[in-house]
Design a protein around this motif. Structure first.
Motif, mmCIF file in Angstrom:
data_model
loop_
_atom_site.group_PDB
_atom_site.id
_atom_site.type_symbol
_atom_site.label_atom_id
_atom_site.label_comp_id
_atom_site.label_asym_id
_atom_site.label_seq_id
_atom_site.Cartn_x
_atom_site.Cartn_y
_atom_site.Cartn_z
ATOM 1 N N ARG A 149 41.646 9.423 11.826
ATOM 2 C CA ARG A 149 41.869 9.479 10.390
ATOM 3 C C ARG A 149 42.540 8.266 9.871
ATOM 4 N NH1 ARG A 149 45.550 14.610 10.235
ATOM 5 N NH2 ARG A 149 44.371 15.292 11.909
ATOM 6 N N ASN A 194 32.068 14.271 13.326
ATOM 7 C CA ASN A 194 33.853 14.448 13.481
ATOM 8 C C ASN A 194 34.023 15.221 14.365
ATOM 9 O OD1 ASN A 194 32.713 16.283 11.207
ATOM 10 N ND2 ASN A 194 34.992 16.724 11.297
ATOM 11 N N ASP A 219 41.174 19.868 9.910
ATOM 12 C CA ASP A 219 39.897 19.946 9.147
ATOM 13 C C ASP A 219 39.642 18.634 8.452
ATOM 14 O OD1 ASP A 219 37.612 20.702 7.905
ATOM 15 O OD2 ASP A 219 38.308 22.409 6.955
ATOM 16 N N THR A 220 39.391 17.604 9.253
ATOM 17 C CA THR A 220 39.347 16.291 8.594
ATOM 18 C C THR A 220 37.791 15.625 8.850
ATOM 19 O OG1 THR A 220 40.106 15.083 10.543
ATOM 20 C CG2 THR A 220 41.934 15.781 9.150
ATOM 21 N N PRO A 221 37.578 14.605 8.199
ATOM 22 C CA PRO A 221 36.311 13.870 8.435
ATOM 23 C C PRO A 221 36.412 12.845 9.397
ATOM 24 C CG PRO A 221 37.303 13.075 6.385
ATOM 25 C CD PRO A 221 37.932 14.105 6.892
ATOM 26 N N ASN A 248 37.409 18.197 15.548
ATOM 27 C CA ASN A 248 38.487 18.894 15.124
ATOM 28 C C ASN A 248 39.020 19.756 16.182
ATOM 29 O OD1 ASN A 248 39.295 18.273 12.006
ATOM 30 N ND2 ASN A 248 36.996 18.864 12.127
#
Length: 441
Positions: free
Chosen positions: A317, A276, A294-296, A278
């Motif tokens: 997302r 991923n 802050d995400t996958p 960010n």
């Protein structure tokens, strides 16, 4: 030609040439208003600038031609062919013969003169008249180096554009782009810089490394871009006047899509970590790095609102790439794109009213705009592999690149935010990833 002078040095002693007090009402009558539906460009006459001294004829013709080309390419003006003029020579010191210009349907006329000074510099003068009323709408005189006559023509074009439309012009600007040459499988990519009309091309890198996504700083003196060299890609800052460059920072993993904040003090980018990526922002003074998402998912292509308070960016997302908006300090993000297909490469307009994007679906790549809340989506152009929109500094025109595929290569194009007036931008060879500068200072 290099640009080492700022506008103040370039034009030493700008003097107004007696704009008449009553010209405001004339301007109200002449103001170009572009709305949806049919639109007729304003007919304008631009005779060759008179030669104030022997030997200045050629530069006088050149200045008039640059102004003509600028205004014509804007799509808002229809310069009249000089072959139709009843007056071949104009006298800037006398009021125009209105009947001569009315008879060829001109609504405005530009009169000018170029005069070589004893010190070798050039004095450029112009006046803009309303043909219907005879009132002078604008007029200025400039003293500049003879080498900078093209910039003077762009500055005069901006003044005419602003006086006639009520909006700032965009002609005294530059474009940084990726120049591409060679066979498709061995394409050499160099950073290049040119005037917005394709003149004065200058190469900033030698092509030894792959370069991508160049972006101007608000000062117009620095560019941030990504380079694939040995190892992971790096984000660089390049001073286009001195040639000095520095690495923004050494980051773990790959970095993408760098872009300056509106105040020029920070660079925002996407950093890959595992599968991923960010968004992070770096303070250029302290070199401190702040994480914003802050995400996958894959968050990339960030762009600031002109006041620096918000960001738009691309993220998958929700399952496929869409456009999101959030505060510039991070936090919750709001999805604003909901049409069919995928959305990418968002960029905020300098005047804050639109976000431009690339939209892919049904085998087509479209360039479009929408309001920051996602409403009012409008496709400006569609075809095979359109990508990478960038706004003119007045937010009126979008530049992008189109790649036909096969053995050909990409080219730059412009289109008005109304969807009118799509034009190819002249470049020496193939060209991609354009970024439009602010007005030169």
């Amino acid at each position: 030609m290099t640009f080492r002078l700022d506008r103040r040095q370039l034009i030493s002693g700008v003097a107004a040439l007696g704009v008449l007090a009553g010209s405001r009402s004339a301007l109200a009558q002449k103001k170009v208003v572009v709305q949806e539906g049919d639109f007729a460009p304003v007919p304008i006459a631009i005779p060759n600038f008179a030669a104030g001294t022997p030997g200045d004829t050629e530069v006088g013709v050149g200045v008039a031609q640059v102004i003509t080309n600028n205004l014509k390419r804007s799509g808002l003006f229809a310069p009249i062919d000089q072959a139709a003029y009843l007056e071949k020579q104009v006298n800037i010191d006398a009021a125009p013969n209105l009947n001569n210009w009315k008879s060829i349907s001109a609504q405005a006329v530009v009169m000018g003169r170029m005069t070589r000074q004893a010190n070798g510099r050039v004095k450029a003068e112009f006046r803009l008249y309303d043909v219907n009323t005879g009132q002078q709408l604008a007029g200025n005189a400039y003293d500049t180096s003879a080498d900078y006559w093209r910039r003077i023509a762009h500055i005069i074009s901006d003044q005419i554009y602003e006086r006639m439309t009520g909006e700032k012009g965009y002609f005294d600007t530059r474009v940084v782009f990726v120049d591409e040459s060679g066979a498709a499988e061995r394409r050499v990519k160099r950073l290049a810089l040119m005037d917005q009309d394709g003149a004065n091309v200058r190469y900033l890198t030698r092509g030894a490394e792959l370069v991508l996504t160049p972006r101007f700083s608000p000062s117009t003196q620095e560019i941030t871009y990504m380079e694939f060299g040995q190892g992971d890609p790096r984000v660089y800052l390049l001073n286009i006047e001195t040639g000095q460059r520095e690495v923004v920072g050494n980051f773990p993993g790959m970095s993408f899509s760098p872009r300056f904040s509106p105040d020029g003090q920070r660079v925002i980018m996407s950093l890959q970590q595992g599968g991923n990526s960010n968004l992070f922002v770096m303070d250029l003074r302290s070199k401190s790095l702040t994480r914003l998402t802050d995400t996958p998912a894959i968050d990339t292509s960030p762009s600031y609102a002109p006041d620096g308070s918000r960001l738009c960016f691309e993220s998958d997302r929700g399952g496929k790439p869409q456009i999101y908006v959030m505060a510039a300090t991070g936090g919750a993000a709001q999805r604003i794109s909901f049409g069919d297909g995928t959305y990418s490469t968002p960029v905020w307009s300098p005047r804050g009213d639109y976000i431009a994007f690339t939209k892919q679906g049904g085998g087509q790549f479209a360039i479009g705009i929408m309001k920051p809340d996602g409403s009012g989506e409008r496709i400006l152009t569609s075809g095979f592999h359109n990508e990478g929109p960038t706004f003119a500094p007045n937010g009126r025109v979008v530049m992008f690149f189109r790649d036909p595929g096969g053995s050909g290569g990409p080219s730059l194009f412009t289109v008005d935010v109304s969807g009118r007036n799509e034009l190819k931008v002249p470049t020496p060879g193939f060209a991609s990833d354009p970024a439009w500068s602010p007005l030169l200072s």
